[in-house]
Design a protein around this motif. Structure first.
Motif, PDB file in Angstrom:
ATOM      1  N   GLY A 100       0.794  -1.212   0.000  1.00 46.64           N
ATOM      2  CA  GLY A 100       0.000   0.000   0.000  1.00 46.64           C
ATOM      3  C   GLY A 100       0.829   1.266   0.000  1.00 46.64           C
ATOM      4  N   ASP A 101       2.132   1.115  -0.066  1.00 46.56           N
ATOM      5  CA  ASP A 101       3.039   2.253  -0.104  1.00 46.56           C
ATOM      6  C   ASP A 101       3.481   2.453  -1.558  1.00 46.56           C
ATOM      7  N   LEU A 102       4.700   2.822  -1.787  1.00 45.04           N
ATOM      8  CA  LEU A 102       5.212   3.002  -3.138  1.00 45.04           C
ATOM      9  C   LEU A 102       5.418   1.654  -3.814  1.00 45.04           C
ATOM     10  N   PRO A 103       5.100   1.560  -5.105  1.00 45.51           N
ATOM     11  CA  PRO A 103       5.366   0.318  -5.821  1.00 45.51           C
ATOM     12  C   PRO A 103       6.858  -0.025  -5.812  1.00 45.51           C
ATOM     13  N   VAL A 104       7.155  -1.306  -5.810  1.00 46.23           N
ATOM     14  CA  VAL A 104       8.533  -1.801  -5.792  1.00 46.23           C
ATOM     15  C   VAL A 104       8.716  -2.787  -6.945  1.00 46.23           C
ATOM     16  N   ALA A 105       9.978  -3.116  -7.237  1.00 43.18           N
ATOM     17  CA  ALA A 105      10.262  -4.078  -8.309  1.00 43.18           C
ATOM     18  C   ALA A 105      11.541  -4.824  -7.990  1.00 43.18           C
ATOM     19  N   GLU A 106      11.665  -5.995  -8.554  1.00 41.74           N
ATOM     20  CA  GLU A 106      12.888  -6.780  -8.470  1.00 41.74           C
ATOM     21  C   GLU A 106      13.806  -6.341  -9.610  1.00 41.74           C
ATOM     22  N   ILE A 107      15.089  -6.251  -9.342  1.00 38.03           N
ATOM     23  CA  ILE A 107      16.064  -5.861 -10.367  1.00 38.03           C
ATOM     24  C   ILE A 107      15.974  -6.788 -11.580  1.00 38.03           C
ATOM     25  N   ALA A 108      15.831  -8.084 -11.336  1.00 41.01           N
ATOM     26  CA  ALA A 108      15.754  -9.046 -12.442  1.00 41.01           C
ATOM     27  C   ALA A 108      14.552  -8.759 -13.328  1.00 41.01           C
ATOM     28  N   ASP A 109      13.412  -8.372 -12.734  1.00 40.52           N
ATOM     29  CA  ASP A 109      12.221  -8.042 -13.525  1.00 40.52           C
ATOM     30  C   ASP A 109      12.461  -6.811 -14.379  1.00 40.52           C
ATOM     31  N   ILE A 110      13.100  -5.794 -13.800  1.00 40.36           N
ATOM     32  CA  ILE A 110      13.393  -4.574 -14.561  1.00 40.36           C
ATOM     33  C   ILE A 110      14.322  -4.899 -15.729  1.00 40.36           C
ATOM     34  N   ALA A 111      15.366  -5.676 -15.467  1.00 38.45           N
ATOM     35  CA  ALA A 111      16.310  -6.042 -16.526  1.00 38.45           C
ATOM     36  C   ALA A 111      15.607  -6.812 -17.639  1.00 38.45           C
ATOM     37  N   GLU A 112      14.754  -7.753 -17.271  1.00 38.80           N
ATOM     38  CA  GLU A 112      13.996  -8.513 -18.281  1.00 38.80           C
ATOM     39  C   GLU A 112      13.037  -7.598 -19.042  1.00 38.80           C
ATOM     40  N   GLY A 113      12.448  -6.638 -18.337  1.00 38.48           N
ATOM     41  CA  GLY A 113      11.550  -5.688 -18.993  1.00 38.48           C
ATOM     42  C   GLY A 113      12.273  -4.840 -20.031  1.00 38.48           C
ATOM     43  N   ILE A 114      13.470  -4.391 -19.687  1.00 41.03           N
ATOM     44  CA  ILE A 114      14.275  -3.607 -20.633  1.00 41.03           C
ATOM     45  C   ILE A 114      14.618  -4.465 -21.850  1.00 41.03           C
ATOM     46  N   LYS A 115      15.029  -5.700 -21.612  1.00 38.48           N
ATOM     47  CA  LYS A 115      15.356  -6.617 -22.711  1.00 38.48           C
ATOM     48  C   LYS A 115      14.132  -6.852 -23.589  1.00 38.48           C
ATOM     49  N   TYR A 116      12.986  -7.081 -22.956  1.00 42.31           N
ATOM     50  CA  TYR A 116      11.742  -7.310 -23.701  1.00 42.31           C
ATOM     51  C   TYR A 116      11.430  -6.117 -24.606  1.00 42.31           C
ATOM     52  N   ALA A 117      11.479  -4.920 -24.038  1.00 42.30           N
ATOM     53  CA  ALA A 117      11.154  -3.723 -24.816  1.00 42.30           C
ATOM     54  C   ALA A 117      12.105  -3.565 -26.003  1.00 42.30           C
ATOM     55  N   ALA A 118      13.399  -3.708 -25.742  1.00 37.83           N
ATOM     56  CA  ALA A 118      14.382  -3.568 -26.817  1.00 37.83           C
ATOM     57  C   ALA A 118      14.202  -4.645 -27.887  1.00 37.83           C
ATOM     58  N   ASP A 119      13.958  -5.876 -27.463  1.00 43.98           N
ATOM     59  CA  ASP A 119      13.798  -6.982 -28.404  1.00 43.98           C
ATOM     60  C   ASP A 119      12.509  -6.883 -29.213  1.00 43.98           C
ATOM     61  N   ASN A 120      11.530  -6.143 -28.692  1.00 48.94           N
ATOM     62  CA  ASN A 120      10.243  -6.030 -29.383  1.00 48.94           C
ATOM     63  C   ASN A 120      10.052  -4.692 -30.078  1.00 48.94           C
ATOM     64  N   GLY A 121      11.156  -4.001 -30.333  1.00 45.01           N
ATOM     65  CA  GLY A 121      11.108  -2.838 -31.203  1.00 45.01           C
ATOM     66  C   GLY A 121      10.973  -1.478 -30.559  1.00 45.01           C
ATOM     67  N   ALA A 122      11.114  -1.379 -29.245  1.00 45.16           N
ATOM     68  CA  ALA A 122      11.018  -0.055 -28.618  1.00 45.16           C
ATOM     69  C   ALA A 122      12.160   0.830 -29.105  1.00 45.16           C
ATOM     70  N   ASP A 123      11.842   2.060 -29.445  1.00 47.98           N
ATOM     71  CA  ASP A 123      12.848   3.055 -29.823  1.00 47.98           C
ATOM     72  C   ASP A 123      13.312   3.841 -28.607  1.00 47.98           C
ATOM     73  N   ILE A 124      12.398   4.021 -27.658  1.00 46.19           N
ATOM     74  CA  ILE A 124      12.665   4.769 -26.427  1.00 46.19           C
ATOM     75  C   ILE A 124      12.161   3.923 -25.269  1.00 46.19           C
ATOM     76  N   ILE A 125      12.942   3.843 -24.199  1.00 47.76           N
ATOM     77  CA  ILE A 125      12.492   3.163 -22.983  1.00 47.76           C
ATOM     78  C   ILE A 125      12.498   4.178 -21.857  1.00 47.76           C
ATOM     79  N   ASN A 126      11.331   4.382 -21.252  1.00 47.66           N
ATOM     80  CA  ASN A 126      11.200   5.285 -20.115  1.00 47.66           C
ATOM     81  C   ASN A 126      11.313   4.475 -18.830  1.00 47.66           C
TER      82      ASN A 126
END
Length: 155
Positions: A100-126
Motif C-alpha cells: 500500500g506504499d510506493l510500488p517496488v520491483a525486483e532488479i531481475a524483472d526490470i532487466a527482463e523488462g528492458i530486454k523485452y522492450a528492446a527486443d520487441n522494437g522499442a525506440d525509447i524506454i522510459n
C-alpha cells in the motif's frame, strides 16, 4: 514504459497502446511470434509473469500517469494531451504495490523488462522509477538496449 503497468483501455491512451502484431490473439495460449511470451499482445507483466500489463489496483497508477504525459491522444475532447500524440506505448509492468506504499520491483524483472522492450522494437524506454540499487544485471540490460539503438530515459 518500464513501470507499474498502463491502463490500456483508458480513453486517452487506448488508441496509442502498442500492439504486438506477431501474436495471433491475447487468448490463444500460444507464443505465436516465438519471443518467449505467450499472448503478449499489449506488453508483459514481469512481476506476475503474464500478458496483462495493466495496474493491479489504484495505488499503481504511476505507469498510466507517465504514459499519459508521454503519449495521450490529443483533440479527442477527453482528459489531456501527451507530448507525442501518436507514438505507441508498450506496457512493460515490473513494479507492484507490495504494502500500500510506493510500488517496488525486483532488479531481475526490470532487466527482463528492458530486454523485452528492446527486443520487441522499442525506440525509447522510459524508466521513471527514481533511485535503484546498482546492479551488473541492470547495467548489462541497459547497455544491450543502448547497443540496439534504443534511447533510454531515466529519472
Amino acid at each position: 514504459m518500464i513501470d507499474s503497468g498502463i491502463a490500456y483501455n483508458h480513453p486517452d491512451l487506448a488508441a496509442n497502446i502498442w500492439a504486438n502484431t506477431g501474436e495471433v490473439s491475447s487468448s490463444s495460449g500460444t507464443d505465436s511470434d516465438g519471443n518467449g511470451y505467450i499472448d503478449d499482445t499489449r506488453g508483459w507483466d514481469f512481476h506476475d509473469d503474464d500478458n496483462d500489463p495493466s495496474p493491479d489496483n489504484t495505488d499503481e497508477n504511476h505507469g498510466t500517469h507517465v504514459a499519459g504525459i508521454a503519449g495521450a491522444v490529443s483533440n479527442n475532447s477527453t482528459g489531456t494531451a501527451g507530448v507525442s500524440w501518436s507514438d505507441k506505448l508498450m506496457a512493460v509492468k515490473c513494479f507492484y504495490d507490495e504494502d500500500g506504499d510506493l510500488p517496488v520491483a525486483e532488479i531481475a524483472d526490470i532487466a527482463e523488462g528492458i530486454k523485452y522492450a528492446a527486443d520487441n522494437g522499442a525506440d525509447i524506454i522510459n524508466m521513471s522509477f527514481g533511485s535503484i540499487e546498482k546492479s551488473k544485471t541492470l547495467e548489462d540490460a541497459v547497455n544491450a538496449a543502448y547497443n540496439k539503438g534504443v534511447f533510454l530515459v531515466a529519472s
